[in-house]
Design a protein around this motif. Sequence first.
Motif, mmCIF file in Angstrom:
data_model
loop_
_atom_site.group_PDB
_atom_site.id
_atom_site.type_symbol
_atom_site.label_atom_id
_atom_site.label_comp_id
_atom_site.label_asym_id
_atom_site.label_seq_id
_atom_site.Cartn_x
_atom_site.Cartn_y
_atom_site.Cartn_z
ATOM 1 N N LYS A 1 0.714 -1.452 0.021
ATOM 2 C CA LYS A 1 -0.039 -0.084 -0.088
ATOM 3 C C LYS A 1 0.834 1.373 -0.080
ATOM 4 O O LYS A 1 0.571 2.266 -0.329
ATOM 5 N N ALA A 2 2.199 1.282 0.623
ATOM 6 C CA ALA A 2 2.919 2.477 0.659
ATOM 7 C C ALA A 2 4.422 2.164 1.143
ATOM 8 O O ALA A 2 4.491 0.765 1.497
ATOM 9 N N PHE B 1 5.751 7.366 0.177
ATOM 10 C CA PHE B 1 5.542 7.161 -1.350
ATOM 11 C C PHE B 1 4.174 6.117 -1.536
ATOM 12 O O PHE B 1 4.413 4.749 -1.151
ATOM 13 N N ALA B 2 3.424 6.483 -2.137
ATOM 14 C CA ALA B 2 2.106 5.643 -2.406
ATOM 15 C C ALA B 2 1.928 5.464 -3.762
ATOM 16 O O ALA B 2 0.897 4.674 -4.045
ATOM 17 N N GLY B 3 2.522 5.954 -4.664
ATOM 18 C CA GLY B 3 2.412 5.791 -6.327
ATOM 19 C C GLY B 3 3.007 4.369 -6.508
ATOM 20 O O GLY B 3 3.774 3.607 -5.980
ATOM 21 N N GLU B 4 2.217 3.989 -7.509
ATOM 22 C CA GLU B 4 2.666 2.697 -8.285
ATOM 23 C C GLU B 4 4.029 2.296 -8.623
ATOM 24 O O GLU B 4 4.433 1.268 -8.373
ATOM 25 N N GLU B 5 4.513 3.370 -8.966
ATOM 26 C CA GLU B 5 6.065 3.409 -9.346
ATOM 27 C C GLU B 5 6.838 2.727 -8.191
ATOM 28 O O GLU B 5 7.934 2.289 -8.242
ATOM 29 N N TYR B 6 6.589 3.123 -6.719
ATOM 30 C CA TYR B 6 7.144 2.526 -5.759
ATOM 31 C C TYR B 6 6.380 1.219 -5.021
ATOM 32 O O TYR B 6 7.089 0.293 -4.737
ATOM 33 N N THR B 7 5.146 1.171 -4.888
ATOM 34 C CA THR B 7 4.459 0.132 -4.363
ATOM 35 C C THR B 7 4.479 -1.306 -5.326
ATOM 36 O O THR B 7 4.316 -2.208 -4.728
ATOM 37 N N LEU C 1 12.649 1.605 -7.281
ATOM 38 C CA LEU C 1 13.078 2.795 -6.658
ATOM 39 C C LEU C 1 13.145 2.663 -5.365
ATOM 40 O O LEU C 1 13.472 3.425 -4.495
ATOM 41 N N LEU C 2 12.994 1.198 -4.781
ATOM 42 C CA LEU C 2 13.514 1.019 -3.418
ATOM 43 C C LEU C 2 14.815 1.010 -2.964
ATOM 44 O O LEU C 2 15.810 0.742 -3.536
ATOM 45 N N HIS C 3 15.094 1.759 -1.650
ATOM 46 C CA HIS C 3 16.525 2.004 -1.085
ATOM 47 C C HIS C 3 16.432 0.858 0.143
ATOM 48 O O HIS C 3 15.473 0.567 0.920
#
Length: 314
Positions: A45-46, A141-147, A152-154
């Motif tokens: 979700k986030a 970050f809640a956008g699908e590019e992250y979830t 984009l994960l660190h």
Amino acid sequence: MIYLASCNHDEAGRLGWEGKSQAGDQTGSEVSIVPYLTWDPKVWKAVYRAEDPMVAWNIGQAGIQMCRNNNIGYDQSQRLTFYEQLMQTGNIDLISVPCETDCSAGTCACIIVAGYHDFWNNLRTAYWDEYIMKYGKFIKFAGEEYTRHPDLLHVGDILLKDGHVVIVVEAQDPRQHSMTPKYVLKCTKATWVYRDPVAAASNIYMGHPRIGVDNLVDYCDETENFYFVRIINKFAWVPKAAMTRKDPVIAYEKGDTVVFRGGILYGSSYAASKGIKVKEFLGEITNIVNGSHPYYIWSYAYEGWADKESIEKV
């Protein structure tokens, strides 16, 4: 490949509300590092990221420590015993008494030991988003590019889904910047420091003091217009226009034994401080500050503040 620190279930595959779980990780899978693809990415979700890059990195390292210490198992009915042992030892690796946690309590403990010491130790996943945003030290970050995508994960990112939370402990983000000091930069124009390489007023890193003229920082990496630097034991971005290269880096830490090469030993870290001229001696670094004379050197014969140029690591 992306790997996550995850608190999963007890030795019998239960959530542990029955109070029947044995303390500690009997199977090696109760609290363990798992691949990102263990779950369908659509469940997340986030993503929450600590504003302080050093804290974020430490959260990831704490997650690794939690998973590799088999004295830490899973049991929701005893979920705070891991935190209690951590408060006694101060170090996850030093926990030697079998104890228990669950996903949210374990993540809270990792955040606390990573540097956010006033974070709540008893947060449940149902209230995670509400509390962590009120806490004010995480970016969401809640956008699908992250979830939905791991690119984009660190390291240190926290992923939330219904009923579960995990920590990213390994990521392959090509934009991750090196945290290894390479050489020293000297400030030539007083400047703010920033959380990201964007010089916007809203991006000023208020957790760091403003860097003054002649202050030294350790260079780690760079973008077109910014340096990624270590300031004492934290990391931030500084504009290239405010800095100049000083000398090859030697990453000193408290407790290091050094040789003071001889010269002026100052009464304080400030540029205008007066000092005394002393001969070469062997001493220990007992304090480091963001100043013109950043290192406090102690020995039985002498003690005072020294320049980076006047000391040498033993």
